[in-house]
Write an enzyme that holds these catalytic residues in place. Structure first.
Site, mmCIF file in Angstrom:
data_model
loop_
_atom_site.group_PDB
_atom_site.id
_atom_site.type_symbol
_atom_site.label_atom_id
_atom_site.label_comp_id
_atom_site.label_asym_id
_atom_site.label_seq_id
_atom_site.Cartn_x
_atom_site.Cartn_y
_atom_site.Cartn_z
ATOM 1 N N THR B 150 0.778 -1.263 -0.047
ATOM 2 C CA THR B 150 -0.050 -0.062 -0.118
ATOM 3 C C THR B 150 0.813 1.118 0.011
ATOM 4 O O THR B 150 2.003 1.300 0.894
ATOM 5 C CB THR B 150 -0.847 0.107 1.030
ATOM 6 O OG1 THR B 150 -0.265 -0.160 2.281
ATOM 7 C CG2 THR B 150 -1.818 -0.977 1.042
ATOM 8 N N GLY B 189 4.084 -3.080 8.025
ATOM 9 C CA GLY B 189 4.531 -3.298 9.534
ATOM 10 C C GLY B 189 5.965 -3.782 9.303
ATOM 11 O O GLY B 189 6.367 -4.207 8.296
ATOM 12 N N GLU B 432 -6.765 -5.485 5.574
ATOM 13 C CA GLU B 432 -6.873 -6.787 4.593
ATOM 14 C C GLU B 432 -8.240 -6.601 3.969
ATOM 15 O O GLU B 432 -9.082 -7.737 4.132
ATOM 16 C CB GLU B 432 -7.049 -7.827 5.666
ATOM 17 C CG GLU B 432 -5.341 -8.412 5.961
ATOM 18 C CD GLU B 432 -4.185 -8.489 5.024
ATOM 19 O OE1 GLU B 432 -4.777 -8.986 3.590
ATOM 20 O OE2 GLU B 432 -2.977 -8.262 5.078
#
Lengths: 673, 673
Positions: B150, B189, B432
């Site tokens: 993203t 992350g 998600e």
């Protein structure tokens, strides 16, 4: 960190073209609406003056506030408290100015309780002599005070507070004690680190006899060096979901001795020889409690309106995916699902605004009667304020949660502004009367009114509908009917009346079966709360309708039309959300629900062109809301990048923990376990 | 701070007598239920072994974790990551052990993405040669990787990602760039500070021609000293609502050159002379995506179950106010309103559990068919997993919010455990696949199935009800009927079928009117999402019923009875919450809704004696959930006091900011503005 790779100087950038377009096409004058929300053009002007002063100060507007630890947040909030006091003195602010300054600052000061509760309690609960002694000290901030009521073991059930104040006749003193761990004072704001004094609620004991809760003023900390006084154990209660800039505290008292005169003797007294006398019942206390609940509806408006403004602007700037795959990516504000998240939230903010306005004006108009103890009026106002505190804080937090989600992943970041607003505002559903408890208080009052209506008694204003025959209310047969808010209001009345009557009947049936009253009550608690909520929604719709219609003569027709659309959407949205109740009470039929739905969808399309302008009218400056996503110029991505550059973990390229933990693993040289 | 005034050593205290009483009177064996939730007695045993190891380590269980800054949280989580890797190696943990260790640790490690996404992506997307090169390095943690997909400007619309990888034929290299600010990678992350490598999704460009999104492996940081590589700008994105122990990061690429072999060539290749070849479509990617959604339903269960356990124990310990004013203060768990907050949450946790179990077993059983590309099966599984990810995360977060409120003021403190659980779990509604987007994907699939049912086509399992005649489903005429979950399930089917058919009709009507498909879709978006939600609830109820009934032969009748009560409450609770839909589709009549309500109230009373035992079965150890309010021994107040003593602001009696800001104001010596 090195120089930014992309431009983060948003001053050099024009307003986002999508926002420009939205603003150019609004059907009404934004400023006109801003004046209504402020209370008049003059007040808007004054607000902007105060904003210019306050928000140019880094203590209030620094971007770094996003990254502070709890302790730093507290320190910064203390600084803000001090600055506001200094400005107040220097510029001779009026009480309205002070309130407005607090509002500009979202009440994020450390010692608001000093002004909001300690001083009012001193004014209310003291004898004249005591007032003369304490009030000047407090007003000059030579002492900082808090109001210590709730304990670890008791929040709602105040009568069972356990702190004791035992009269020592020999010494002419009270001895205060925290007998058990559950008796620790817990929660009072500004108690942990700031306050030098506290008004402490304690059970008065004279010669072994209990005389109920009384208020005592106690010195907590030295006025020389701020260290706790003998017998005082005091501290901060620890990290919270929000409001971490306030030092909510705990307090343990061990044989703390205070002179007899430190019992606040405005309403009750203890004489030198230990005679207790109740002078009067504390009706002003009651009125203060109601006032705080009214103020919570006002804060609820502010929190929700600010969050809506942020979400609306971002949704106009953010483009993602397509409606027509052949056209470009669309503003997410064009998706019907997004509109159905944002516009009911916007409509709710206005409904809460008009409700709060009505509550405040009722309060101001009837304050004297309330204090005099007009029992009817007092009971009604208590019921209404309890219900409105609960329903406004419920609605507000539900919408803020949904607004945060409506921003997608970026709403999860603190720079969104809404995540912090949500965390802070979630306190409002439990403070000053936990909402489920409040709904029950309202239910009790309402059931009495149902009984009165049935026996043909006279009814006060807010429950007058209980005396009306609502069986033959017209039906919603068209979109036009749905847009007739007076008709929809009648349906709310019909629904609420029947739900209340039904709740009363259920309770009565259980009583007739021989169940003791308290058991019957608990057995029907869910039903009773549901009934109080139904009434609360009706009341909100009613205040909203009256508020908007009240503007008809003084405001441009375009603005009235825009507000009417929101008013109508609010009523229909909550009608659908409670469709079960409306259908069960035959206020709406299944096929009519379809009309309600399609009318809502029509309204979304009609509100769409005005959406950004309606949100803009909230007029919270960027340095006030501190949302990177909701800034006026819509240069969202530049601000996000700039914000990330400020994150303390980015001060070094390599985080110190690399050397401690990661390096060994990567290099395969980590010591074995 | 001085020694505690009250005892804070909870080891010296007996279990709270109210909890003892609750546990003594449960109708079933708690351990039997724990075994079911774990998946068998052996697994429970293994879990407890791992818990003993992990939770005795201060990095996992220290009380001080409550007070860490973001940077300290990250450092601690990094330590946890390293420890888990070391233990895994030392004790030769199986994959199940690793998953269980993560679960014990609530996944609060810093670099879960290395294991959960980087390594699987390496396995999935690489050529054999690439796998041989990279996988051993990753498995040995000599490199730490993340998956960078993203961007600042694109989360949902992946096809529009803007990062480019341009083939330089002369150098046989790809040149990666972040062309615009919106093209920055944002969110991955472990990207900010931890990772040495990233798999980066970028638009492949060869000689000016675009070949869509491809995956590239890029070195971000030096393996010598962890400093960023040339052309790499990387950092942490800043504070979030929760999950602050993870270094979610941003990444800017400026002419970053990588050898051609660093494009992952498992599914597509670029030859030395710049020929692009699509080798196969990436079906495994699809299956991974679905698997992650299934795992989210599993996490949703864990989050909700843990929060219910905390709220239930606290509600048994907390006493406040009265039901019978002549008796003492009651456990708040005895209030009907409290039960109506907690028991539906408990019932929902079990419904999510059984649903998740079904999804996992379906996945495992049919994985091969999914990968082979059984289109029917794939479409159905995709539709179901999208819907279940959305509805389970929605239900979970709604209940956790309500549970937090049910704790009153104390629920606002982080020591409650629930406020932190809420903050972390709120990420699950947007990650998600944002839930509103997912519901629409399901709606699309469902409308196709409606059309197929109407034309008499064969239907897959989860939509078989669309082919059934449900017009003459029996009615709910008694409490007994309401307790017949098979009957209630039929009503859910009737409701869902009619809502879906109606949604299809509305869409069709707009198409017939000549509206282009995309416009018609957007015009009915709210209706379509509503229909997908209705189906999702039906599916949850169905999985719940099947799950509980499936235990009938292997489990004691008392436990089955207890689970049936919850299963029934779940079905009735969501029936009432969606009463409008049920009434509109004539699945339930207004008078029947009253029976549904009263049956729910009966069920609350019946569940009450088992409530604590049902929650205890979740069996999360105190050092795992870290909730002071939800500890097994119920010594709530001692732990609250102990926790407050740990607050960093209490390290000194006088906070440093006193000298800076408060002292001058109190003493009247503050410098003037």
């Amino acid at each position: 960190m090195a120089a930014p790779v992309f431009n983060t100087n948003t001053d050099s950038l024009p307003v986002n073209p999508d926002l420009q377009k939205e603003r150019a096409t609004a059907s009404f004058n934004v400023l006109e609406l801003t004046h209504i929300l402020d209370g008049g053009a003059e007040i808007t002007k004054r607000r902007k003056e105060l904003e210019a002063l306050i928000l140019s100060d880094p203590a209030f507007s620094s971007k770094d506030l996003l990254y502070l630890t709890k302790s730093e947040q507290y320190e910064n909030a203390l600084l803000r408290s001090v600055k506001l006091v200094q400005w107040k003195d220097k510029y001779k602010w009026s009480q309205e100015d002070v309130a407005m300054a607090q509002q500009i600052n979202n009440s994020t000061e450390a010692i608001t309780l000093h002004t909001d509760m300690f001083i009012p309690a001193l004014q209310r609960l003291t004898s004249e002599e005591q007032r003369a002694k304490w009030l000047p000290l407090a007003l000059k901030h030579n002492i900082i005070g808090t109001y210590a009521q709730t304990e670890l073991g008791h929040g709602t059930n105040l009568r069972n507070l356990e702190t004791t104040a035992t009269f020592d006749a020999k010494m002419d003193e009270f001895v205060l004690n925290t007998p058990k761990i559950t008796s620790m004072k817990w929660w009072p704001g500004a108690l942990g680190k700031s306050s030098t004094h506290a008004i402490v609620l304690a059970q008065l004991v004279i010669a072994g006899k209990h005389h109920g809760l009384q208020a005592f003023i106690i010195q907590l900390r030295s006025l020389e060096d701020h260290t706790p006084m003998p017998g005082i154990t005091v501290g901060d209660i620890g990290p919270k979901l929000g409001l971490n800039y306030v030092d909510n505290g705990f307090l343990i008292l061990k044989n703390v001795r205070i002179p007899r005169e430190n019992m606040l003797m405005g309403n009750a007294s203890v004489s030198r020889d230990g005679q207790f006398k109740q002078l009067k019942s504390d009706k002003t206390n009651y009125s203060t409690m109601m006032y705080v609940r009214v103020m919570i509806t006002r804060w609820a408006f502010g929190c929700l309106a600010g969050s809506v403004m942020i979400a609306m602007r971002y949704s106009a700037v953010r483009r993602q995916l397509y409606i027509d795959p052949k056209a470009g990516e669309v503003q997410i504000l064009d998706y019907q699902t997004q509109q159905y998240k944002l516009f009911p939230a916007l409509a709710s903010a206005f409904a809460i605004f008009f409700t709060s306005q009505k509550l405040i004006s009722d309060y101001n108009r009837e304050l004297q009667n309330l204090i005099k103890g007009d029992k009817e009026l007092l009971a009604e106002y208590h019921s209404v304020t309890s219900a409105m505190k609960a329903v406004c804080s419920d609605i507000m937090t539900d919408h803020i949660s949904a607004l945060r989600r409506s921003l997608g992943g970026h709403g999860y970041m603190n720079l969104s502004g809404i995540s912090t607003a949500m965390q802070n505002s979630l306190s409002l559903v439990t403070v000053e009367g936990e909402n489920t408890v409040l709904y029950q208080q309202t239910a009790r009052h309402l059931l009495k009114q149902v009984a009165r209506a049935m026996s043909g008694g006279t009814l006060t204003r807010s429950v007058a509908f209980l005396g009306q025959n609502l069986d033959s209310v017209p039906q919603l047969d068209s979109s036009e009917d749905c847009r007739n808010v007076h008709l929809v209001l009648k349906l709310y009345q019909k629904m609420a009346k029947r739900i209340l009557v039904q709740a009363g009947t259920l309770l009565q049936t259980d009583l007739m079966k021989g169940l003791p009253e308290h058991e019957a009550w608990n057995k029907n608690q869910v039903t009773l709360v549901r009934a109080a909520k139904a009434y609360s929604l009706l009341h909100l719709v009613q205040c909203n309708v009256e508020g908007v219609e009240g503007l008809r003569k003084s405001v441009s027709p375009e603005l009235v039309a825009a507000l009417r659309r929101l008013c109508c959407l609010f009523a229909l949205y909550y009608l659908e959300s409670n469709a079960g109740l409306f259908m069960q009470t035959e206020a709406v039929s299944p096929s009519q629900l379809d009309i309600v739905r399609s009318t809502q969808m029509e309204l979304l399309s009609e509100i769409r062109p005005d959406a950004v302008a309606l949100a803009d009218a909230v007029d919270m400056p960027d340095s006030g809301h501190k949302s990177v996503l909701g800034c006026y110029d819509g240069n969202v991505y530049e601000r996000m990048y700039a914000a990330a550059l400020g994150e303390p973990m980015n001060k070094t390229q390599v985080h110190p923990s690399y050397y401690k933990h990661l390096r060994g693993m990567i290099k395969g040289t980590a010591s074995k376990l």
